[in-house]
Scaffold this active site. Sequence first.
Site, PDB file in Angstrom:
ATOM      1  N   ILE A  31      37.757  82.538  26.706  1.00 46.95           N
ATOM      2  CA  ILE A  31      38.439  83.513  27.545  1.00 46.95           C
ATOM      3  C   ILE A  31      39.771  82.962  28.064  1.00 46.95           C
ATOM      4  O   ILE A  31      40.661  83.736  28.450  1.00 46.95           O
ATOM      5  CB  ILE A  31      37.511  83.919  28.720  1.00 46.95           C
ATOM      6  N   ASN A  87      32.352  68.846  26.440  1.00 45.91           N
ATOM      7  CA  ASN A  87      32.424  68.271  27.778  1.00 45.91           C
ATOM      8  C   ASN A  87      31.017  68.123  28.355  1.00 45.91           C
ATOM      9  O   ASN A  87      30.184  69.022  28.197  1.00 45.91           O
ATOM     10  CB  ASN A  87      33.258  69.173  28.692  1.00 45.91           C
ATOM     11  N   HIS A 100      28.259  73.669  24.667  1.00 43.25           N
ATOM     12  CA  HIS A 100      29.217  74.373  23.808  1.00 43.25           C
ATOM     13  C   HIS A 100      30.213  73.388  23.231  1.00 43.25           C
ATOM     14  O   HIS A 100      30.639  72.453  23.899  1.00 43.25           O
ATOM     15  CB  HIS A 100      29.932  75.493  24.570  1.00 43.25           C
TER      16      HIS A 100
HETATM   17  P1  DGP Z   1      33.790  73.756  29.769  1.00 40.78           P
HETATM   18  O1  DGP Z   1      34.888  73.399  30.740  1.00 40.78           O
HETATM   19  O2  DGP Z   1      33.696  72.740  28.652  1.00 40.78           O
HETATM   20  O3  DGP Z   1      32.458  74.025  30.436  1.00 40.78           O
HETATM   21  O4  DGP Z   1      34.266  75.096  29.080  1.00 40.78           O
HETATM   22  C1  DGP Z   1      33.836  76.360  29.431  1.00 40.78           C
HETATM   23  C2  DGP Z   1      34.726  77.325  28.719  1.00 40.78           C
HETATM   24  O5  DGP Z   1      34.113  78.597  28.736  1.00 40.78           O
HETATM   25  C3  DGP Z   1      36.096  77.486  29.362  1.00 40.78           C
HETATM   26  O6  DGP Z   1      37.093  77.042  28.434  1.00 40.78           O
HETATM   27  C4  DGP Z   1      36.237  78.979  29.604  1.00 40.78           C
HETATM   28  C5  DGP Z   1      35.104  79.581  28.817  1.00 40.78           C
HETATM   29  N1  DGP Z   1      34.484  80.739  29.439  1.00 40.78           N
HETATM   30  C6  DGP Z   1      33.946  80.793  30.686  1.00 40.78           C
HETATM   31  N2  DGP Z   1      33.433  82.023  30.922  1.00 40.78           N
HETATM   32  C7  DGP Z   1      33.651  82.741  29.783  1.00 40.78           C
HETATM   33  C8  DGP Z   1      33.350  84.073  29.409  1.00 40.78           C
HETATM   34  O7  DGP Z   1      32.771  84.868  30.146  1.00 40.78           O
HETATM   35  N3  DGP Z   1      33.729  84.466  28.163  1.00 40.78           N
HETATM   36  C9  DGP Z   1      34.373  83.613  27.295  1.00 40.78           C
HETATM   37  N4  DGP Z   1      34.702  84.103  26.096  1.00 40.78           N
HETATM   38  N5  DGP Z   1      34.665  82.343  27.614  1.00 40.78           N
HETATM   39  C10 DGP Z   1      34.315  81.925  28.852  1.00 40.78           C
END
Ligand code: DGP
Length: 114
Positions: A31, A87, A100
Amino acid sequence: MTDTIFSKIIRREIPADIVYEDDEVLAFRDINPQAPLHVLFIPKVPIATLNDLTEADTLRIGKLVLAATRYAKAQGYGESGYRCVVNCNRDAGQTVFHLHLHLLAGRAMQWPPG
Ligand code: DGP
C-alpha cells in the site's frame, strides 16, 4: 497468533491488488510502495515473524521465496536485479505480524539499508 490485516486480505475481507496466488502463497502490491515494483509475498498460514518458523515450515518458506523470485523474473527484473526483505520485530521495523517477504525492484538500491 492474533488476526492481522493480511489475514483479512487472504479472506478477501478488505481489498488488495493481488498479483499472484497459489495454494500456499498470496502476493499483493504494498500500500506504501518503496520502489516501482513493491509486492508482498505472504504464506496463507499465519506465522507472526521469522522467529516463529519451525522445521515444518521449510517447504512453505521455500515456496514463498520461489514464488517471489519467479515473479521478479517474469516481470523482467532477473537481470537488472531486485531485493527481497523480511523484517523481524521492532529493530527491523516490522509493523504487520504476519510474516511477509517484500519484493522490491525497478530502481537502484542502497547498501547498507537504513
Ligand atoms: P513491515 O514493515 O515489514 O511489517 O511491512 C508491512 C508492509 O505492509 C508495509 O510496507 C505497508 C504494508 N501494508 C500495511 N497495511 C497494508 C494494507 O492494508 N494493504 C497493503 N496492500 N499493504 C499494507
